[in-house]
Scaffold this motif. Sequence first.
Motif, mmCIF file in Angstrom:
data_model
loop_
_atom_site.group_PDB
_atom_site.id
_atom_site.type_symbol
_atom_site.label_atom_id
_atom_site.label_comp_id
_atom_site.label_asym_id
_atom_site.label_seq_id
_atom_site.Cartn_x
_atom_site.Cartn_y
_atom_site.Cartn_z
ATOM 1 N N LEU A 162 0.830 -1.198 0.000
ATOM 2 C CA LEU A 162 0.000 0.000 0.000
ATOM 3 C C LEU A 162 0.866 1.250 0.000
ATOM 4 O O LEU A 162 0.520 2.256 -0.628
ATOM 5 C CB LEU A 162 -0.919 -0.004 1.224
ATOM 6 N N THR A 163 2.000 1.209 0.688
ATOM 7 C CA THR A 163 2.890 2.372 0.731
ATOM 8 C C THR A 163 3.442 2.702 -0.654
ATOM 9 O O THR A 163 3.693 3.866 -0.965
ATOM 10 C CB THR A 163 4.056 2.132 1.701
ATOM 11 N N GLN A 164 3.637 1.689 -1.498
ATOM 12 C CA GLN A 164 4.109 1.946 -2.860
ATOM 13 C C GLN A 164 3.038 2.667 -3.677
ATOM 14 O O GLN A 164 3.340 3.542 -4.484
ATOM 15 C CB GLN A 164 4.501 0.630 -3.531
ATOM 16 N N VAL A 165 1.789 2.310 -3.467
ATOM 17 C CA VAL A 165 0.686 2.990 -4.141
ATOM 18 C C VAL A 165 0.607 4.438 -3.669
ATOM 19 O O VAL A 165 0.444 5.360 -4.475
ATOM 20 C CB VAL A 165 -0.650 2.266 -3.869
ATOM 21 N N ILE A 166 0.737 4.650 -2.367
ATOM 22 C CA ILE A 166 0.687 6.007 -1.815
ATOM 23 C C ILE A 166 1.812 6.863 -2.384
ATOM 24 O O ILE A 166 1.611 8.030 -2.754
ATOM 25 C CB ILE A 166 0.763 5.960 -0.276
ATOM 26 N N LEU B 236 0.978 8.057 -5.710
ATOM 27 C CA LEU B 236 -0.103 9.040 -5.752
ATOM 28 C C LEU B 236 0.338 10.445 -5.364
ATOM 29 O O LEU B 236 -0.274 11.440 -5.752
ATOM 30 C CB LEU B 236 -1.231 8.610 -4.807
ATOM 31 N N LEU B 237 1.398 10.543 -4.573
ATOM 32 C CA LEU B 237 1.764 11.821 -3.967
ATOM 33 C C LEU B 237 2.070 12.954 -4.955
ATOM 34 O O LEU B 237 1.552 14.062 -4.794
ATOM 35 C CB LEU B 237 2.954 11.620 -3.016
ATOM 36 N N TYR C 105 10.048 1.002 -5.032
ATOM 37 C CA TYR C 105 9.605 2.333 -4.612
ATOM 38 C C TYR C 105 10.092 3.394 -5.602
ATOM 39 O O TYR C 105 9.389 4.374 -5.877
ATOM 40 C CB TYR C 105 10.127 2.640 -3.206
ATOM 41 N N MET D 230 -3.900 2.665 -8.814
ATOM 42 C CA MET D 230 -3.808 4.059 -8.392
ATOM 43 C C MET D 230 -5.057 4.849 -8.752
ATOM 44 O O MET D 230 -5.384 5.852 -8.101
ATOM 45 C CB MET D 230 -2.585 4.730 -9.025
ATOM 46 N N PRO E 28 -8.161 5.351 -5.661
ATOM 47 C CA PRO E 28 -8.149 6.455 -4.683
ATOM 48 C C PRO E 28 -8.175 7.835 -5.332
ATOM 49 O O PRO E 28 -8.786 8.767 -4.785
ATOM 50 C CB PRO E 28 -6.843 6.222 -3.908
#
Length: 281
Positions: free
Chosen positions: A99-103, A106-107, A162, A207, A210
């Motif tokens: 999930l952190t890779q998706v976040i 998105l940033l 990442y 991605m 969200p």
Amino acid sequence: MVSGKVSKLNLWELVVAIILGLVEGLTEFAPVSSTGHMIIVDDILLKSKELFSPEVANTFKVCIQLGSILAVVIVMKDRFIDLLGLSRETDEEGNRLKLTQVIVGLLPAGVLGFLFEDYIDEYLFSVNTVIIALVAGAILLLVADWFRPARPKVETVDQITYKQAIGIGLFQCLSLWPGFSRSGSTISGGVLLGLSHRAASDFTFIMAVPIMLGASTISLIKNWDSFTLDALPFFIAGFVSAFIFALLSIRFFLKLINKIKLVPFAIYRIVLAVILYLIVS
């Protein structure tokens, strides 16, 4: 129907809703620009803003995106279960998309979109800028296919790093330009960064949920006064249409993308840009 409220719907208005849902569902996740198609089909041909108030028409376009989002969630439900930590499965090498890779992905676009939302709405939402974006996006698709690594370093989305996630997120910033296409920018970026076309497409679709959910929710809140019970059949018809056609197009696209790559979509975008230019000139 020129007021902010919608009265009794007639058959043509429901047909318009279904057609717009079809356009949204078929084009939202392919690298062809749903914005460009909506301009041709709605703003130029169907002209829903003449059937309803601009507020109702704009709110409707946001609502049908939720149908497309639901389609992605259903197609990739196992993936989202994994991301939420509800599954302990891993691939053969013990990897799993985090999930952190998706976040991280998105940033970049999230930050830029927040900072420049008003500028984008004021200066980039025009037919001429969309035409330019269609061509620019087509060039990126061609570059991605012509200059991609001979052999992908990442065959499945579970192998993404990442560094690749943030790189794809930076490419996604291009999609803030209406007509460039979120799918087109992120899939192209992923391919250039060493992902297979399928892996880049999977990450793009993940991605999308969200991003689209957040944008749709904010827009619905802003335009909530335009939504009435009288409009419900119009909204439901569009939502269901977008859901069904998005469901079909996503499954078809994911099966096809590794075979046909991106060049056919680039050619299609250029043709679309020419058609749009001829219509409005």
